[in-house]
Design an enzyme around this catalytic site. Structure first.
Site, mmCIF file in Angstrom:
data_model
loop_
_atom_site.group_PDB
_atom_site.id
_atom_site.type_symbol
_atom_site.label_atom_id
_atom_site.label_comp_id
_atom_site.label_asym_id
_atom_site.label_seq_id
_atom_site.Cartn_x
_atom_site.Cartn_y
_atom_site.Cartn_z
ATOM 1 N N LYS A 102 -40.109 15.913 -112.753
ATOM 2 C CA LYS A 102 -39.039 16.915 -112.608
ATOM 3 C C LYS A 102 -37.677 16.267 -112.841
ATOM 4 O O LYS A 102 -36.798 16.851 -113.484
ATOM 5 C CB LYS A 102 -39.122 17.567 -111.217
ATOM 6 C CG LYS A 102 -40.289 18.549 -111.109
ATOM 7 C CD LYS A 102 -40.630 18.954 -109.688
ATOM 8 C CE LYS A 102 -41.921 19.783 -109.705
ATOM 9 N NZ LYS A 102 -42.457 20.093 -108.384
ATOM 10 N N ASP A 131 -38.614 27.401 -106.445
ATOM 11 C CA ASP A 131 -40.081 27.389 -106.477
ATOM 12 C C ASP A 131 -40.638 28.819 -106.369
ATOM 13 O O ASP A 131 -41.782 29.070 -106.734
ATOM 14 C CB ASP A 131 -40.628 26.593 -105.284
ATOM 15 C CG ASP A 131 -41.167 25.232 -105.674
ATOM 16 O OD1 ASP A 131 -41.549 25.052 -106.837
ATOM 17 O OD2 ASP A 131 -41.217 24.361 -104.788
ATOM 18 N N GLN A 166 -41.435 19.363 -102.084
ATOM 19 C CA GLN A 166 -42.703 19.130 -102.759
ATOM 20 C C GLN A 166 -43.876 19.284 -101.792
ATOM 21 O O GLN A 166 -43.859 18.751 -100.683
ATOM 22 C CB GLN A 166 -42.700 17.720 -103.390
ATOM 23 C CG GLN A 166 -43.889 17.407 -104.270
ATOM 24 C CD GLN A 166 -43.944 18.232 -105.556
ATOM 25 O OE1 GLN A 166 -42.928 18.696 -106.059
ATOM 26 N NE2 GLN A 166 -45.128 18.430 -106.081
#
Ligand code: GUN
Length: 296
Positions: free
Chosen positions: A52, A119, A96
């Protein structure tokens, strides 16, 4: 059989975003900024976050990684989330997953400001998406929709079977594909480990989305001739011949299934790169939303 090439499709998206960032910078604006919180030292999570950051670097976004010890408590992580929610320099951030077992993922996901939930895992983001309102859609389903759209795959009126019912892939995928939109307008069935007559059900699908995380689960007898097959699976299988020590294996037995399909995604090079590009799209969207708000 035609390949749904996620690699070149995602490169196209990155180019588009990169051009937008160049224009912003030329106009004296700051770059979009994505932050990622990484708790503990899970190998796969390390790789995902490193990718990322690399993606951000390549297209000109700013990025920040916040590393926290595996022993970090829930309260401490919630404090970090609150800090990022309040940080004006951050447009969007992710925590995460998976998190260490002593942390309730749901409590963390709920605490992320919807305006920064790139997200799209939070309840408000999911709710807005279900209602067809502007929302951050989680990266994998968004990437699949983008890939279908950019390849001009016909979806209207077709029967789609989604194999898997996770909150971040199967469930949103089923909603997006059943919506009155393009792509969309499918008749969708969600199938899972308890589904009876799974083989027959899958074999009736015009579009089959495999998102169950079982390597090579989908075999040729489960696929209709001419079907579109989207393989979301990316299981790491040990492979001593690789420098990394593993290779990625999809949910679909590509060699067997491929020749029966009209379109199929490879693994790697299919859904994975699209997922990565989607996070960048969401971050750019978060940036523009915030800029619009600060203009008024
Ligand atoms: N773990 C695996 N994929 C993802 C993702 O897309 N977002 C987050 N936050 N964690 C993940």
């Amino acid at each position: 059989m035609q390949i749904l090439d996620g690699k070149s499709c995602s490169e196209q998206i990155r180019r588009e975003i990169s051009e937008q960032v160049s224009r912003l910078r030329a106009a004296g604006r700051r770059a979009p900024h994505l932050a990622a919180v990484l708790v503990g030292d899970d190998g796969a999570s390390e790789t995902y976050v490193a990718n990322k950051v690399r993606d951000c670097d390549e297209i000109g976004f700013d990025s920040t990684v916040i590393r926290m010890d595996a022993a970090t408590g829930e309260e401490e992580l919630l404090k970090k989330v609150a800090e990022l929610n309040a940080d004006d320099s951050v447009d969007g951030f992710i925590v995460q997953l998976p998190l260490p077992e002593h942390i309730d993922e749901h409590k963390i996901t709920v605490a992320i400001d919807t305006a920064k939930d790139v997200d799209g895992f939070g309840p408000q983001s999911v709710g807005l998406m279900c209602l067809g309102l502007p929302a951050f859609v989680s990266a994998t389903p968004n990437g699949v929709m983008e890939m279908l759209a950019r390849h001009g795959i016909e979806t209207e009126g077709r029967h789609c079977v989604v194999l898997g019912r996770s909150n971040i892939v199967g469930t949103p995928m089923s909603i997006l594909l059943s919506r009155n939109s393009t792509p969309g307008n499918c008749t969708v069935t969600i199938a899972h480990s308890r589904t009876r007559g799974l083989k027959e059900l899958c074999a009736g699908a015009d579009i089959l989305i495999a998102a169950i995380g079982k390597p090579r689960f989908v075999t040729a007898d489960m696929v209709k001739t001419g079907a579109v097959v989207i393989d979301v699976g990316t299981t790491r299988v040990p492979d001593a011949s690789r420098k990394s020590g593993f290779r990625l294996v999809g949910d679909v037995d590509f060699d067997q299934v491929g020749p029966k399909c009209s379109w199929i995604t490879p693994v790697p090079g299919g859904v994975g790169p699209m997922t990565r590009a989607s996070l960048l799209q969401n971050t750019l969207k978060a940036y523009h939303n915030r800029m619009r708000e600060s203009d008024v």
